[in-house]
Write an enzyme that holds these catalytic residues in place. Structure first.
Site, mmCIF file in Angstrom:
data_model
loop_
_atom_site.group_PDB
_atom_site.id
_atom_site.type_symbol
_atom_site.label_atom_id
_atom_site.label_comp_id
_atom_site.label_asym_id
_atom_site.label_seq_id
_atom_site.Cartn_x
_atom_site.Cartn_y
_atom_site.Cartn_z
ATOM 1 N N LYS A 180 0.869 -1.178 0.000
ATOM 2 C CA LYS A 180 0.000 0.000 0.000
ATOM 3 C C LYS A 180 0.903 1.225 0.000
ATOM 4 O O LYS A 180 1.462 1.586 1.041
ATOM 5 C CB LYS A 180 -0.894 0.014 1.244
ATOM 6 C CG LYS A 180 -1.983 1.071 1.156
ATOM 7 C CD LYS A 180 -2.378 1.641 2.499
ATOM 8 C CE LYS A 180 -1.395 2.645 3.030
ATOM 9 N NZ LYS A 180 -1.185 3.843 2.219
ATOM 10 N N PRO A 181 1.083 1.857 -1.167
ATOM 11 C CA PRO A 181 1.919 3.060 -1.194
ATOM 12 C C PRO A 181 1.189 4.242 -0.561
ATOM 13 O O PRO A 181 -0.022 4.181 -0.344
ATOM 14 C CB PRO A 181 2.142 3.300 -2.690
ATOM 15 C CG PRO A 181 0.963 2.682 -3.361
ATOM 16 C CD PRO A 181 0.513 1.525 -2.489
ATOM 17 N N GLU A 256 10.597 1.035 9.921
ATOM 18 C CA GLU A 256 11.574 2.086 9.562
ATOM 19 C C GLU A 256 10.880 3.409 9.843
ATOM 20 O O GLU A 256 10.046 3.850 9.057
ATOM 21 C CB GLU A 256 11.972 1.971 8.089
ATOM 22 C CG GLU A 256 12.695 0.679 7.719
ATOM 23 C CD GLU A 256 14.115 0.614 8.244
ATOM 24 O OE1 GLU A 256 14.642 1.648 8.702
ATOM 25 O OE2 GLU A 256 14.696 -0.485 8.216
ATOM 26 N N CYS A 290 14.077 10.839 6.088
ATOM 27 C CA CYS A 290 14.201 10.388 7.481
ATOM 28 C C CYS A 290 15.646 10.541 7.946
ATOM 29 O O CYS A 290 15.911 10.673 9.131
ATOM 30 C CB CYS A 290 13.760 8.938 7.602
ATOM 31 S SG CYS A 290 14.617 7.872 6.446
ATOM 32 N N GLU A 387 10.986 16.241 13.882
ATOM 33 C CA GLU A 387 11.519 16.174 12.525
ATOM 34 C C GLU A 387 11.022 17.400 11.756
ATOM 35 O O GLU A 387 9.812 17.618 11.678
ATOM 36 C CB GLU A 387 10.923 14.950 11.826
ATOM 37 C CG GLU A 387 11.752 13.731 11.844
ATOM 38 C CD GLU A 387 11.120 12.627 10.985
ATOM 39 O OE1 GLU A 387 9.955 12.285 11.205
ATOM 40 O OE2 GLU A 387 11.824 12.113 10.120
ATOM 41 N N SER A 447 23.162 6.126 2.751
ATOM 42 C CA SER A 447 22.320 5.077 2.168
ATOM 43 C C SER A 447 23.040 4.288 1.084
ATOM 44 O O SER A 447 23.694 4.875 0.212
ATOM 45 C CB SER A 447 21.064 5.707 1.567
ATOM 46 O OG SER A 447 20.380 6.429 2.565
#
Ligand code: NAD
Length: 487
Positions: A180-181, A256, A290, A387, A447
């Site tokens: 599910k995007p 995550e 993130c 954030e 990353s």
């Protein structure tokens, strides 16, 4: 490339059991955040559609688990090759639905694609072990098996990479998937499902549900006892809710979640490198990552010079629609994101911080916020706790290493930390002292598909990528047999 023609090629339906089907809840619009224009109307799933997708993943599970690892790996390798061929299309699609500059969208195609290549190689390296027990009376066999049908929920900020980082290891391990995007950026996942089908993925192995009712569509899937794994990337607040739901069936989970990365600059740092790293760690993906550096913790002897140099560099950034030449800062994802950046900044200023450059939203269409540098941020400011998820670089000062460690660890998050120092021993001390899942030591981006990505504390559970990534989708089974010599 013709934007309209590309958007017409992107499927607008749910993908269930190898069929593109309409959503029982109608349709919903997807917008370009740079213009506010609607770019496509796509299927809106109902909870029943979600369960149909799980039915398909369950039906396909045994055959996919029994498919030779080499075959699974080769399908993924073909998908990697197809993604290179369709690179420009995927890059443009991400820029259109998410807003990031085209060059960065291209970078995401590279990064996202590497998970397909890495896990196509890992599929054939799922091993076990065989050995004697200490008493000598038996033989211990340890084997690895696919966990079974998985459910993935992904965020809007990296529409391709957040999907491939989960899909590739799951498929490599022999698991089937419902994904599910995010409703803000669903097009890339739909287009990617088409690509996987073109690469030869059998029907039902990957299913896509797009919805505006994330909670109501997800909850029944998570509650279904046929589901074996939930993997989520998104905010810590939603992750906590999902963990509660997952606890009902003691579901395996990977989480995550959010970050609040410290970026520590010592007085012995190479300032050119620190500034270079800061620009990447802060302004890549318009600050909507993130892994974005959230708190610049800078030694008092170099803080002014660091602030001067980053302010100068920020002056060279170009704000605009990501498709335009030379643009480095696109729009934020929506009005809410602009409001959040503005209010965090306002709170910092009210408490005594100084804005060196930027600080305002742009008038007109699109949801743009100026790249901003704010210094002398006071303890207790909200910008140090939350954030920011926008292009705001906030600086606080420290005077010794212990204080830097205390400030860096003063958060419930622990995803990534950045440290700049030329002193190797100090760098090593920081590796050991910072509460973090990942660290960039004299670099501003960490990353990599070959590395274990993930956090500690409230930044999450589990790792994606690296040798570790596939184990999120494998169950370890231990078998004991008698000593075959009869001892
Ligand atoms: P979000 O938590 O609002 O949404 C993430 C996904 O969860 C979306 O698909 C959304 O539709 C869905 N969702 C929302 N509420 C739900 C519910 N009740 N039940 C089921 N699904 C639900 O996060 P976001 O705004 O899309 O993404 C930004 C957040 O993601 C930030 O906190 C960022 O740090 C985090 N993030 C983390 C990583 C990582 O690897 N740790 C990577 C990217 C983003």
């Amino acid at each position: 490339m013709d934007e309209k023609a590309l958007l017409e090629r992107v499927p607008d339906r749910l993908y269930i059991g190898g069929e593109w089907t309409t959503g029982s809840a109608g349709t919903f619009p997807v917008f370009d955040p740079a213009t506010g224009n609607r770019i496509k109307e796509i299927a809106d799933a109902s909870p029943e559609d979600g369960i149909r997708a799980l039915d398909a993943a369950v039906a396909a599970a045994d055959a996919w688990a029994a498919t030779p690892a080499r075959t699974r790996g080769e399908i993924m390798r073909r998908a990697f090759d197809l993604l290179q061929e369709r690179r420009d299309e995927f890059a443009l699609l991400m820029t259109l639905e998410m807003g990031k500059p085209l060059a960065e969208a291209n970078g995401e195609v590279t990064y996202g694609g590497e998970f397909l290549r890495w896990f196509s190689e890992e599929a054939v390296r799922i091993t076990g072990r065989y050995g004697e027990n200490p008493e000598g009376t038996g033989r211990m066999i340890v084997s690895q098996h696919p966990v079974g049908p998985c459910f993935f929920i992904t965020p809007w900020n990296f529409p391709l990479a957040m999907a491939t980082r989960k899909i590739a290891p799951a498929l490599a391990a022999g698991c089937t998937v419902v994904i599910k995007p995010a409703e803000l950026t669903p097009l890339t996942t739909l287009y990617f499902a088409q690509l996987l089908t073109d690469a030869g993925l059998p029907a039902g192995v990957l299913n896509v549900v797009t919805t505006t009712s994330s909670g109501t569509v997800s909850a029944p899937i998570i509650a279904d006892s046929r589901l074996r794994k939930l993997s989520f990337t998104g905010s810590t607040a939603v992750g906590k809710k999902l963990l509660q739901q997952a606890s009902e069936n003691v579901l395996r989970t990977s989480m995550e979640l959010g970050g609040n990365a410290p970026f520590v600059v010592f007085d012995d740092a190479d300032l050119d490198k620190a500034v270079e790293g800061a620009m990447l760690a802060k302004f890549r993906n318009i600050g909507e990552a993130c892994t974005a550096a959230n708190r610049f913790i800078v030694h008092e002897d170099v803080a002014d010079e660091f602030a001067r140099r980053v302010t100068e560099r920020v002056g060279g950034l170009k704000i605009g629609r990501g498709t335009e030449d030379g643009v480095t800062i696109g729009p934020l994802i929506n009005e809410g994101a602009v409001d959040k950046a503005a209010s965090l900044l306002q709170d910092a200023v009210t408490r005594g911080a100084s804005v060196l450059t930027g600080g305002s939203r742009l008038e007109g269409s699109g949801t743009f916020f100026e790249p901003t540098v704010v210094t002398d941020v006071r303890p207790g400011s909200e910008i140090l706790r939350e954030e920011i998820f926008g292009p705001v670089l906030s600086i606080i000062r420290f005077s010794d290493e212990d204080e830097a460690v205390r400030l860096a660890n003063d958060t419930e998050y622990g995803l990534v930390s950045y440290v700049f120092t030329k002193d190797l021993a100090r760098g090593q001390r920081m590796i050991e002292r910072l509460e973090t899942g990942m660290m960039g030591l004299n670099v501003g981006v960490v990353s990599n598909a070959a590395a274990p990505f993930g956090g500690v504390k409230q930044s999450g559970l589990g790792r994606e990528g690296g040798f570790e990534g596939i184990h999120e989708y494998l169950n370890t089974k231990y078998t004991l047999t008698p000593n075959p010599f009869g001892v």
